[in-house]
Design a protein around this motif. Structure first.
Motif, PDB file in Angstrom:
ATOM      1  N   PHE A   1       0.843  -1.190   0.000  1.00  0.00           N
ATOM      2  CA  PHE A   1       0.000   0.000   0.000  1.00  0.00           C
ATOM      3  C   PHE A   1       0.886   1.251   0.000  1.00  0.00           C
ATOM      4  CE2 PHE A   1      -2.559  -3.349   1.743  1.00  0.00           C
ATOM      5  CZ  PHE A   1      -3.859  -3.091   1.330  1.00  0.00           C
ATOM      6  N   TYR A   2       0.485   2.247  -0.782  1.00  0.00           N
ATOM      7  CA  TYR A   2       1.200   3.527  -0.742  1.00  0.00           C
ATOM      8  C   TYR A   2       0.196   4.659  -0.632  1.00  0.00           C
ATOM      9  CZ  TYR A   2       0.072   4.190  -5.731  1.00  0.00           C
ATOM     10  OH  TYR A   2      -0.570   4.362  -6.928  1.00  0.00           O
ATOM     11  N   ASN A   3       0.645   5.746  -0.037  1.00  0.00           N
ATOM     12  CA  ASN A   3      -0.206   6.891   0.252  1.00  0.00           C
ATOM     13  C   ASN A   3       0.542   8.152  -0.144  1.00  0.00           C
ATOM     14  OD1 ASN A   3      -1.629   9.036   1.528  1.00  0.00           O
ATOM     15  ND2 ASN A   3      -2.424   7.625   3.077  1.00  0.00           N
ATOM     16  N   ILE A   4      -0.001   8.894  -1.130  1.00  0.00           N
ATOM     17  CA  ILE A   4       0.659  10.111  -1.585  1.00  0.00           C
ATOM     18  C   ILE A   4      -0.227  11.343  -1.465  1.00  0.00           C
ATOM     19  CG2 ILE A   4       2.250   8.960  -3.168  1.00  0.00           C
ATOM     20  CD1 ILE A   4       0.314   9.569  -5.439  1.00  0.00           C
ATOM     21  N   ASN A   5      -1.501  11.143  -1.147  1.00  0.00           N
ATOM     22  CA  ASN A   5      -2.414  12.284  -1.086  1.00  0.00           C
ATOM     23  C   ASN A   5      -3.454  12.126   0.018  1.00  0.00           C
ATOM     24  OD1 ASN A   5      -3.992  10.286  -2.125  1.00  0.00           O
ATOM     25  ND2 ASN A   5      -4.385  11.270  -4.106  1.00  0.00           N
ATOM     26  N   GLY A   6      -3.135  11.307   1.014  1.00  0.00           N
ATOM     27  CA  GLY A   6      -4.075  11.082   2.094  1.00  0.00           C
ATOM     28  C   GLY A   6      -4.900   9.828   1.934  1.00  0.00           C
ATOM     29  N   ASN A   7      -4.796   9.165   0.777  1.00  0.00           N
ATOM     30  CA  ASN A   7      -5.538   7.935   0.510  1.00  0.00           C
ATOM     31  C   ASN A   7      -4.570   6.781   0.255  1.00  0.00           C
ATOM     32  OD1 ASN A   7      -8.192   9.193   0.550  1.00  0.00           O
ATOM     33  ND2 ASN A   7      -7.623  10.104  -1.423  1.00  0.00           N
ATOM     34  N   TRP A   8      -4.999   5.584   0.650  1.00  0.00           N
ATOM     35  CA  TRP A   8      -4.171   4.404   0.447  1.00  0.00           C
ATOM     36  C   TRP A   8      -4.557   3.708  -0.858  1.00  0.00           C
ATOM     37  CZ3 TRP A   8       0.070   3.578   3.148  1.00  0.00           C
ATOM     38  CH2 TRP A   8       0.178   4.114   4.423  1.00  0.00           C
ATOM     39  N   TYR A   9      -3.520   3.277  -1.607  1.00  0.00           N
ATOM     40  CA  TYR A   9      -3.723   2.575  -2.874  1.00  0.00           C
ATOM     41  C   TYR A   9      -2.866   1.310  -2.886  1.00  0.00           C
ATOM     42  CZ  TYR A   9      -5.348   7.221  -4.296  1.00  0.00           C
ATOM     43  OH  TYR A   9      -6.001   8.426  -4.371  1.00  0.00           O
ATOM     44  N   ASN A  10      -3.363   0.280  -3.561  1.00  0.00           N
ATOM     45  CA  ASN A  10      -2.553  -0.909  -3.801  1.00  0.00           C
ATOM     46  C   ASN A  10      -1.532  -0.637  -4.898  1.00  0.00           C
ATOM     47  OD1 ASN A  10      -4.918  -3.337  -2.911  1.00  0.00           O
ATOM     48  ND2 ASN A  10      -2.808  -3.385  -2.262  1.00  0.00           N
ATOM     49  N   SER A  11      -0.368  -1.244  -4.773  1.00  0.00           N
ATOM     50  CA  SER A  11       0.652  -1.087  -5.807  1.00  0.00           C
ATOM     51  C   SER A  11       0.183  -1.692  -7.121  1.00  0.00           C
ATOM     52  CB  SER A  11       1.956  -1.757  -5.373  1.00  0.00           C
ATOM     53  OG  SER A  11       2.901  -1.741  -6.427  1.00  0.00           O
ATOM     54  N   SER A  12       0.565  -1.052  -8.217  1.00  0.00           N
ATOM     55  CA  SER A  12       0.227  -1.556  -9.544  1.00  0.00           C
ATOM     56  C   SER A  12       1.319  -2.453 -10.116  1.00  0.00           C
ATOM     57  CB  SER A  12      -0.009  -0.381 -10.501  1.00  0.00           C
ATOM     58  OG  SER A  12       1.165   0.419 -10.607  1.00  0.00           O
ATOM     59  N   PHE A  13       2.437  -2.588  -9.411  1.00  0.00           N
ATOM     60  CA  PHE A  13       3.560  -3.393  -9.899  1.00  0.00           C
ATOM     61  C   PHE A  13       3.484  -4.799  -9.314  1.00  0.00           C
ATOM     62  CE2 PHE A  13       5.413   0.961  -9.972  1.00  0.00           C
ATOM     63  CZ  PHE A  13       5.530   1.074 -11.345  1.00  0.00           C
ATOM     64  N   GLU A  14       3.533  -5.794 -10.164  1.00  0.00           N
ATOM     65  CA  GLU A  14       3.476  -7.181  -9.709  1.00  0.00           C
ATOM     66  C   GLU A  14       4.840  -7.606  -9.166  1.00  0.00           C
ATOM     67  OE1 GLU A  14       1.966  -9.789 -12.661  1.00  0.00           O
ATOM     68  OE2 GLU A  14      -0.080  -9.029 -12.516  1.00  0.00           O
ATOM     69  N   GLY A  15       4.842  -8.020  -7.914  1.00  0.00           N
ATOM     70  CA  GLY A  15       6.080  -8.441  -7.282  1.00  0.00           C
ATOM     71  C   GLY A  15       5.968  -8.328  -5.779  1.00  0.00           C
ATOM     72  N   SER A  16       7.116  -8.402  -5.098  1.00  0.00           N
ATOM     73  CA  SER A  16       7.156  -8.359  -3.644  1.00  0.00           C
ATOM     74  C   SER A  16       8.264  -7.429  -3.169  1.00  0.00           C
ATOM     75  CB  SER A  16       7.401  -9.754  -3.061  1.00  0.00           C
ATOM     76  OG  SER A  16       6.360 -10.643  -3.414  1.00  0.00           O
ATOM     77  N   LEU A  17       7.968  -6.675  -2.119  1.00  0.00           N
ATOM     78  CA  LEU A  17       8.990  -5.835  -1.502  1.00  0.00           C
ATOM     79  C   LEU A  17       9.884  -6.695  -0.615  1.00  0.00           C
ATOM     80  CD1 LEU A  17       6.838  -2.790  -0.322  1.00  0.00           C
ATOM     81  CD2 LEU A  17       8.231  -2.953  -2.391  1.00  0.00           C
ATOM     82  N   MET A  18      11.131  -6.299  -0.490  1.00  0.00           N
ATOM     83  CA  MET A  18      12.065  -7.031   0.352  1.00  0.00           C
ATOM     84  C   MET A  18      12.096  -6.388   1.743  1.00  0.00           C
ATOM     85  SD  MET A  18      14.877  -8.040  -2.553  1.00  0.00           S
ATOM     86  CE  MET A  18      15.836  -9.136  -1.501  1.00  0.00           C
TER      87      MET A  18
END
Length: 623
Positions: free
Chosen positions: A504-521
């Motif tokens: 999840f990322y938040n850049i304007n006060g709202n949470w969004y799911n990532s659009s990139f397929e993969g996993s964070l380390m």
């Protein structure tokens, strides 16, 4: 039109069309360096050097890169510029490919790298005896793929094949192809008929031209322009139609048998294993033009005590010509014996039984199933870097713990980025609770945290939470950061395991799911307090015994000395109160810390020296 000009043009046009707020977003960039190659080289340089003998080989010459790791097999190849891996190719003929890109043999960029096409990697065979008559019908064949899961080579970039003539001691270009976007593996077959090559000492080599992006974005100095090569075969008595591979082979290694995670704490797993045990997935292909009978088997081994565990007969069947199969073998029961230990490690090995004439080395594929003290979605290897480019952005990674436990630390793997390193930019290490499937309230936040890079193979840096912080997690929680600048932090991104529904990322006060397929380390550590090695403990005890805080209790100024000398400004300090709140982060000034404005009570101080050794001490403030 080179990459630098094209990318600059696009950037200028988009900047005119859209406002700055549109560009505050998540981004995915290639790696600046290949840490797998870099660290393998540092650890094995003497061994690699000693193996590079210049022997003349006899036909046949064959390599499908299923048996070598990181560097090409030194019994066949003279150089180590290309990267052997199982990650970058998409549906290769067999497990393992060799990748040519813009990264040197030591895992860093070539010194001549630029935005204009430059000669980058090479893959050079050892001398080969081709002292045969011109009617010996000698052919060289290979498969290649542009890009794969990497970066697209531009049209001005290219992949080249050269032959070396022992007669005139000259390399001659015999084949090339321009850069393009990813495609299926294509086969090339070439006759070798010119008598200048039909000598003892013939060689062939692949080279690639690469070009970096411009210097205007985080990917400016990233690895680019990948070419994947597989199934190289040189022999006599062939013909131009000899394009069929009479071989059955694995395509990819198996993946985690867990339903949700790549790895999870052992004690969490054994408490709920029916929920997480899923299946073993493996992918193999009949490369032959005839029907082949294939038997697949599965073996488990405890790698801690080297005990053989259960084995399974999976399947036996006839497979049609060129048929590729993704087989999912359901695990009905837990194949791993329950132990009272804190961790466990098992090998999952898949094997194929095929015809006697079949090449056997690519009929084995393995996976190491880890159960340590952390949850992980990633497989431990970064193919890209992920980040946000907004000062107020937040990144949260969702985890679900099956057992109520204490969060002790967070492991993160940051890709190094140059020329401007993200290690100079701090962020707020942040933990959230859950709000109906999205990040909720901030549970804990720690200031002054910076990306740290470990000089080992894909080694994560562990950010240990203060001893005074007691964070109990159950069910769903989130770990990540809040940015204090627009710096691109470049966290490692694994493209082989998809879990972006948890990002999840938040850049304007709202949470969004990532659009990139993969996993964070990013991996949360749960359970017992994180221990450091005996060597480090001895080192820290020696350092700690020489550091004094005085007066303690203190009223206004807390002095720090080492060996009865005031400490210089090489030490970084972090001070927390007894509730875990960050009070101070920075360097010591003139040998003391002013605590005049601190509330009376107990404080914990963490001291980090230039060698990254950490000492924890306690002091009391009174007024």
């Amino acid at each position: 039109m080179n990459k630098f000009f094209f990318n600059n043009l696009i950037t200028i046009l988009l900047t005119i069309l859209f406002s700055n707020t549109v560009f505050s977003q998540e981004r995915l960039v290639p790696l600046h360096e290949n840490s797998v190659v870099k660290n393998f080289y540092n650890k094995n340089r003497m061994l690699l050097k000693s193996k590079a003998a210049n022997d003349t080989l006899e036909l046949p010459f064959f390599d499908d890169f299923s048996t070598s790791t990181v560097y090409p097999d030194t019994s066949l190849w003279l150089d180590k510029y290309a990267f052997v891996n199982t990650n970058y190719g998409i549906n290769p003929p067999s497990i393992g490919v060799v990748t040519l890109d813009a990264i040197n043999y030591d895992g860093t960029h070539y010194t001549n790298a630029s935005s204009s096409p430059f000669i980058a990697d090479s893959l050079t065979s050892k001398p080969i005896n081709l002292d045969y008559l011109s009617d010996a019908a000698i052919f060289l064949s290979f498969y290649y793929q542009a890009q794969g899961i990497g970066d697209t080579p531009e049209p001005a970039d290219s992949l080249i094949l050269e032959f070396y003539s022992p007669q005139d001691s000259i390399w001659h270009s015999v084949w090339n192809t321009p850069g393009t976007s990813t495609h299926n593996f294509k086969q090339v077959i070439l006759p070798i008929t010119d008598t200048i090559y039909l000598k003892k000492g013939f060689q062939f080599r692949f080279k690639n031209y690469a070009s970096l992006a411009g210097d205007y974005n985080p990917s400016a100095t990233s690895n680019v322009d990948q070419w994947n090569i597989d199934y190289i075969f040189l022999d006599k008595h062939r013909n131009i139609n000899d394009t069929v591979i009479h071989d059955v082979a694995f395509i990819y290694p198996p993946k985690s048998i867990l339903k949700t995670y790549a790895s999870m704490p052992w004690k969490h797993f054994i408490s709920v294993f029916p929920l997480e045990i899923q299946q073993v997935s493996f992918n193999y292909k009949n490369n032959d033009s005839i029907v082949r009978n294939i038997t697949s088997m599965l073996f488990f081994e405890n790698l801690i005590n080297h005990t053989k565990l259960d084995s399974f007969f999976v399947n036996v069947d006839n497979y049609q010509p060129f048929e590729q199969t993704n087989y999912n073998f359901t695990i009905d029961n837990n194949p791993f014996p329950i132990t009272p230990d804190d961790s466990a490690l098992f090998e999952v090995k898949c094997k194929l039984k095929t015809d006697d004439f079949d090449y056997k080395d690519n009929n084995i594929a393995t996976y190491h199933q880890k159960f340590y003290n952390y949850y992980a979605y990633d497989d431990g290897t970064a193919e890209n870097g992920y980040g946000l480019d907004s000062k107020d952005a937040m990144l949260a990674y969702q985890f679900k713990t099956y057992k109520t436990d204490t969060l002790q630390a967070i492991k993160m793997y940051f890709n190094q980025s140059h020329p401007i390193s993200a290690s100079q930019r701090s962020f707020l290490l942040t933990i959230w609770d859950d709000n109906e499937g999205s990040p909720g309230n901030i549970v804990y936040q720690q200031k002054g945290i910076k990306p740290e890079y470990e000089n080992e193979l894909n080694k994560f840096h562990t950010y240990i939470l203060p001893d005074s912080v007691n964070i109990i997690v159950s069910d769903i929680f989130y770990v990540g950061w809040a940015q204090t600048s627009d710096a691109f932090l470049n966290i490692g991104f694994d493209k082989n395991r998809v879990s972006n529904q948890k990002i999840f990322y938040n850049i304007n006060g709202n949470w969004y799911n990532s659009s990139f397929e993969g996993s964070l380390m990013i991996r949360p550590i749960l359970g017992k307090p994180v221990k450091i090695s005996t060597t480090d403990i001895n080192k820290l005890q020696s350092i700690s015994s020489n550091i004094q805080l005085y007066p303690n209790p203190v009223n206004d100024r807390l002095f720090m000395s080492k060996d009865n000398q005031l400490i210089d400004n090489n030490l970084h300090l972090t001070i927390f109160n007894n509730t875990g709140k960050l009070i101070y982060h920075g360097k010591i000034n003139a040998g003391y810390i002013d605590v005049n404005n601190y509330n009376p009570g107990i404080y914990f101080i963490r001291i980090k020296n230039k060698d990254s050794s950490i000492i924890n001490k306690k002091f009391i403030v009174i007024h």
